[in-house]
Write a protein that holds these residues in place. Sequence first.
Motif, PDB file in Angstrom:
ATOM      1  N   LEU A 141       0.951  -1.263  -0.121  1.00  0.00           N
ATOM      2  CA  LEU A 141       0.106   0.125   0.075  1.00  0.00           C
ATOM      3  C   LEU A 141       0.780   1.318   0.011  1.00  0.00           C
ATOM      4  O   LEU A 141       1.966   1.353   0.374  1.00  0.00           O
ATOM      5  CB  LEU A 141      -0.927  -0.201   1.238  1.00  0.00           C
ATOM      6  N   ARG A 181      -4.816   5.108   1.386  1.00  0.00           N
ATOM      7  CA  ARG A 181      -4.135   4.479   2.600  1.00  0.00           C
ATOM      8  C   ARG A 181      -5.075   4.877   3.952  1.00  0.00           C
ATOM      9  O   ARG A 181      -5.506   4.090   4.589  1.00  0.00           O
ATOM     10  CB  ARG A 181      -2.960   4.803   2.958  1.00  0.00           C
ATOM     11  N   GLU A 205       5.261  -0.750   1.923  1.00  0.00           N
ATOM     12  CA  GLU A 205       4.750   0.592   1.368  1.00  0.00           C
ATOM     13  C   GLU A 205       5.379   0.888   0.312  1.00  0.00           C
ATOM     14  O   GLU A 205       6.545   1.030   0.285  1.00  0.00           O
ATOM     15  CB  GLU A 205       4.793   1.534   2.558  1.00  0.00           C
TER      16      GLU A 205
END
Length: 177
Positions: A74, A82, A101
């Motif tokens: 993400l 997010r 991430e």
Amino acid sequence: MRLHLVEGSSAQLEEWLAAGRLDLALLLREGEQPEPGAVCLRGMALDLIGPAGDAALAAGSISFEAMCDLPLILPAAPHVLRKRLDALARARGLQLTVAMEADTIALQKELAIAGAGYALVASLAQTAAVAADARLGAARIVQPELLRTIVLGTTQHRPHTLATRSVAQLIAALFAA
């Protein structure tokens, strides 16, 4: 008329619009309803992507709850997607399993193909990516379906000229086709 095209995240493009560095920008908005006055060009669902043939994607759809248990790739907070995912998970008593991430869709896609986790992409992007890359599999996120909207943002720093109005009309026509 002279066009200067740039690419960036929606947040970056919005900053440039606010500063008057851009006249128009295509922006992603989370959810179905963009802010009042925004020109909505298209809505689209979010899909979960990973390696082709992956069992978690085999059904073609996956619930948000089941998705939360998978290792996700993400964007980092405070990215609006997010924040939206974190809030939705909290509201449902769930916790996202964030494996890593990555802030660009291209990197998220490559990491997902490599089996490092699963990424979320807009269904329009996913359709083109799956067609172009046999290494990629996808499933629609459901229960709830997660929607995004593409809107046309404009600067408030100067009046809209015939040129900017014409380009905006052409962009709207492309999305309507």
